[in-house]
Write a protein that holds these residues in place. Structure first.
Motif, short mmCIF file in Angstrom:
data_model
loop_
_atom_site.label_atom_id
_atom_site.label_comp_id
_atom_site.label_asym_id
_atom_site.label_seq_id
_atom_site.Cartn_x
_atom_site.Cartn_y
_atom_site.Cartn_z
N ILE A 224 0.85 -1.20 0.00
CA ILE A 224 0.00 0.00 0.00
C ILE A 224 0.89 1.25 0.00
CG2 ILE A 224 -1.69 1.32 1.34
CD1 ILE A 224 -2.89 -1.20 0.04
N ASP A 228 0.80 4.04 -3.07
CA ASP A 228 0.38 5.41 -2.76
C ASP A 228 1.37 6.45 -3.28
OD1 ASP A 228 -1.68 6.96 -1.81
OD2 ASP A 228 -0.78 7.23 0.17
N ILE A 231 0.31 7.76 -8.07
CA ILE A 231 -0.58 8.78 -8.63
C ILE A 231 -1.44 9.29 -7.50
CG2 ILE A 231 -2.25 6.97 -9.29
CD1 ILE A 231 -3.03 8.78 -11.70
N PRO A 233 -5.04 11.08 -6.07
CA PRO A 233 -6.42 10.88 -6.52
C PRO A 233 -6.92 11.92 -7.51
CG PRO A 233 -6.26 10.53 -4.16
CD PRO A 233 -4.95 11.12 -4.61
N ILE A 296 -4.37 1.48 -11.12
CA ILE A 296 -4.05 0.35 -10.24
C ILE A 296 -5.19 -0.66 -10.40
CG2 ILE A 296 -3.63 -0.37 -7.86
CD1 ILE A 296 -2.80 2.63 -7.36
N THR B 221 -7.54 4.24 -6.63
CA THR B 221 -6.61 5.29 -6.17
C THR B 221 -7.10 5.87 -4.85
OG1 THR B 221 -6.46 5.82 -8.53
CG2 THR B 221 -5.28 7.24 -7.00
N ASP B 222 -8.40 6.13 -4.77
CA ASP B 222 -8.96 6.62 -3.51
C ASP B 222 -8.70 5.62 -2.39
OD1 ASP B 222 -10.00 8.82 -4.80
OD2 ASP B 222 -12.04 8.02 -4.94
N ILE B 224 -6.45 3.22 -2.05
CA ILE B 224 -5.05 3.14 -1.64
C ILE B 224 -4.72 4.33 -0.73
CG2 ILE B 224 -2.65 3.24 -2.46
CD1 ILE B 224 -4.05 0.56 -3.09
N GLY B 225 -5.23 5.49 -1.09
CA GLY B 225 -5.00 6.69 -0.28
C GLY B 225 -5.52 6.51 1.14
N LEU B 227 -6.13 3.52 2.70
CA LEU B 227 -5.44 2.42 3.40
C LEU B 227 -4.06 2.86 3.89
CD1 LEU B 227 -6.34 -0.60 1.08
CD2 LEU B 227 -7.32 -0.02 3.31
N ASP B 228 -3.48 3.85 3.18
CA ASP B 228 -2.15 4.29 3.57
C ASP B 228 -2.17 5.18 4.82
OD1 ASP B 228 0.55 4.01 3.10
OD2 ASP B 228 0.70 5.85 1.92
N LEU B 347 -9.51 14.08 -0.21
CA LEU B 347 -9.23 13.63 -1.59
C LEU B 347 -10.16 14.33 -2.59
CD1 LEU B 347 -8.90 9.74 -1.11
CD2 LEU B 347 -7.10 11.46 -0.97
#
Lengths: 457, 457
Positions: A224, A228, A231, A233, A296, B221-222, B224-225, B227-228, B347
């Motif tokens: 993860i 991250d 790219i 969002p 992704i 993408t959202d 991953i953002g 989860l990070d 985001l």
């Protein structure tokens, strides 16, 4: 109805159990061209290796030739007669392998992608024959059966035939895409694709997250962290160097985009979102066609089912891809991605990272001032009485670039598919209008392209 | 060999096709207890609803009672006779349903989890009977058949039986876990678990990443953002408030951990890593048992197969869980996670986020000075001639907490499984040594627990 017969054959190239149908489909295409008097060959392109190590014969490639007058231009039409999978359960309203006419639309798997376009070219040749008119150009066909799974074996065949089959070809025509709206279009570019696997390996087997959670550095957490940094969002690519490499948008290009018929609201409705990444037509088209992006796709090896498994996955593989545009270079992109040094080392993880670029397909871009395109514009004007949109494809059609790189010939994409044909999706269709007018357009094109002055060698 | 007969029954509670075997297993357990003269009941706990809407009878819960002398203590032994799935193809060296003795180890699915421990308790009762000795305490059994899939129906049954079956019970004993090393252990705590689904929904269907990439805000993408922002790769939980809520490690606890027999190198080898999250025994045990952690299990809805699909997944659901320890509260944790306000809003994504806490299981912690534990220490000392390790489980055994909350009785976990029994894994085993000495230990325990002074009500 030959399209009905062709659609009835389940020539699904991804399903090895359907391979006999696929062989049958190639035979059927060859037979049709033979009956028309073409010089037809079924070219053996070898075996396909399956994941389990077994091999399976690839569908032969059909080549055909109509006319060999050295004083005429020679066009080569590329197409494919394999299809994506389809079954009623996926949500088809009609049997996908029984071409069904509803309100002027012909529904069936492969109708638009790519059986009707191939047949439209065949019908164009037949039209000259029916009228006892000499073909204004020599026409060659190259029809494959593995397009939907990556054109296995085709590139080698093209390389082998470069100085044989392709030696007298002037132009290569691909009709394997669609218009952007109801206005006919010519396609002059496609994006390439660099597809990456980022694998992180930790424990030797999956662990119970209750029993082991807190004691091991989890591969998913590392992954993860890496994903991250690709790219953000709002679409900004975070990999250094990628954005800088892209050819700048020229004023001329900007103007071309301005003139293209494209309805943002329609596009939003089609994909079912309230808000797109960009609000202006030009920005949106530019990011669809001529700017790179990172997607992704998912993670292999992690828990992906319904329910609540309490697992620490031991080995996880993220799949992501970066769409390629001029002037990007896959070899450079591979270096730029470099998650190892950019991100992974700073995590100080004891897990093992392996990044592989498994696809490195370059973009294709043609000169829209090239005579093949001028001929296309003239043919569209003649049949549809409009000027075509000059468009690109965001997706990758690697065969275009392969033809360009191997043969050095001019390539043109002449779609006749509608913008809403549902390729690769449920209820794929080809409208009668596009099929019939598309055939007329191809007839006209054979004439227009014959007018291109043959420069002496 | 009754263990051989029990292991031979494929009482896999996760496989609905094996449900007849599971019913048979419950009958078999009831029959055994009946033959021993117990007062046995097969308690109907209703139906299980399957994902497709169909219902299936749950295996009945077996209850049994030996003795009802009001002057004696009453212990209730909990166990289960269902098993995890197993087949040769998974990598078993021997048939998982044919108990096989190799070098003093009895290999078979369910050998350690939980058939042999249940039988060890039964043998302990039989030992008194064989010697024509009166049981020093009244002994009750509660044996279920759905433990491996979440003890469906059991909690309702316990609630219903609170003032009936459980009314005269003093202590509840669970022997459904293992030692930490070769030294016998008593278990006094388990972690709880809050399991979350974070769903992000964007387009109405999956999109081709070539065709649409760059134009839509991708749910992945959202995600991953989001989860990070849960945990960093060195194990620090990033969710505000979680670390602060945890009961501080006392000097006494630290000292207890120091004394526990635990080999870090062994542990590393077992899971196959070069480096653990912590290098000292105390830190590692503390993070295994009494600190929370976050595990990201995987993503549903994204591409998770082999190969290279070029998809923008339309709806993706991340699965992650947070292990609960004193003094965390699942209701508070649910609020603390709050990825919506912490991360998602910043985001500025048009996609829809939905976060659900689908499991909220609390931790369980017992007082190791409680007389039930003193009796356990004495019994271990008597049989093994060592002081036991006092340990916890990192995993969740919700039944312990349920018994505690519903009945208010003291609970003790008395494992006899070895640290290397391979529960839920291939080649599960119970050693002859642990099985036989474990039975002796249970015999001794029934004596020791009878010595606890009965305080008048």
């Amino acid at each position: 109805y030959i399209l009905l017969e062709w659609v009835a054959i389940e020539s699904d190239s991804s399903n090895v159990l359907k391979r006999p149908d696929l062989h049958h489909m190639m035979e059927k295409a060859a037979q049709k061209l033979r009956l028309m008097g073409g010089m037809v060959e079924l070219v053996d392109i070898g075996q396909q290796e399956l994941p389990d190590g077994q091999t399976l014969a690839l569908p032969k490639v059909v080549t055909a030739q109509f006319g060999s007058d050295p004083n005429k231009r020679t066009v080569c039409i590329y197409g494919h007669v394999d299809v994506q999978p389809a079954k009623m359960d996926d949500g088809w309203a009609t049997d996908p392998y029984n071409l069904t006419d509803i309100n002027g639309n012909l529904y069936g798997r492969g109708a638009s992608d790519n059986k009707a376009p191939v047949l439209a070219w065949i019908h164009a040749v037949e039209a000259y024959q029916a009228l006892h008119m000499e073909l204004p150009v020599n026409v060659k066909f190259i029809i494959e059966g593995m397009e939907e799974t990556g054109s296995n074996g085709l590139e080698d065949m093209i390389v082998a035939q470069r100085d044989i089959f392709f030696s007298d070809v002037d132009y290569i025509i691909i009709s394997d895409c669609g218009w952007l709206s109801r206005r006919p279009a010519l396609t002059y570019g496609t994006r390439g694709n660099c597809y990456f696997f980022a694998e992180i390996e930790g424990p030797k087997q999956d662990l119970h997250s209750g029993v082991y959670g807190g004691t091991v550095i989890e591969p998913m957490t590392d992954l993860i962290g890496i994903l991250d940094t690709l790219i953000d969002p709002n679409g900004k690519i975070l990999i250094p160097g990628i954005r800088e490499a892209v050819a700048p948008l020229s004023d001329e290009e900007w103007k071309m985009y301005q003139d293209i018929q494209f309805d943002l609201e329609n596009y939003k409705n089609k994909i079912g979102v309230d808000q797109l990444m960009y609000n202006s037509k030009v920005d949106l088209l530019a990011h669809m066609w001529r700017y790179p992006t990172v997607s992704i796709h998912g993670i292999q090896g992690a828990f992906s089912d319904h329910g609540t498994k309490t697992v620490i996955p031991a080995k996880v593989v993220a799949k992501f891809s970066i769409r390629q545009v001029p002037n990007m270079d896959p070899a450079v992109v591979k270096k730029q991605v470099n998650v190892k040094n950019r991100t992974f080392l700073s995590l100080k993880s004891p897990n093992k990272l392996k990044v592989t670029m498994v696809i490195g397909a370059k973009p294709w871009l043609a000169d829209t001032q090239d005579p093949v395109f001028e001929a296309g514009k003239a043919a569209i004007k003649r049949v549809f009485n409009v000027d075509p949109d000059l468009i690109r494809e965001g997706a990758t059609i690697p065969i275009a670039r392969t033809f360009q790189d191997v043969t050095g010939k001019s390539i043109i994409m002449m779609p006749i598919g509608g913008f809403d044909d549902g390729l690769h999706s449920q209820n794929e269709k080809m409208s009668r209008y596009n099929y019939i007018e598309g055939t007329k357009y191809f007839i006209a094109y054979l004439h227009e392209v014959s007018l291109i002055k043959k420069t002496s060698v």
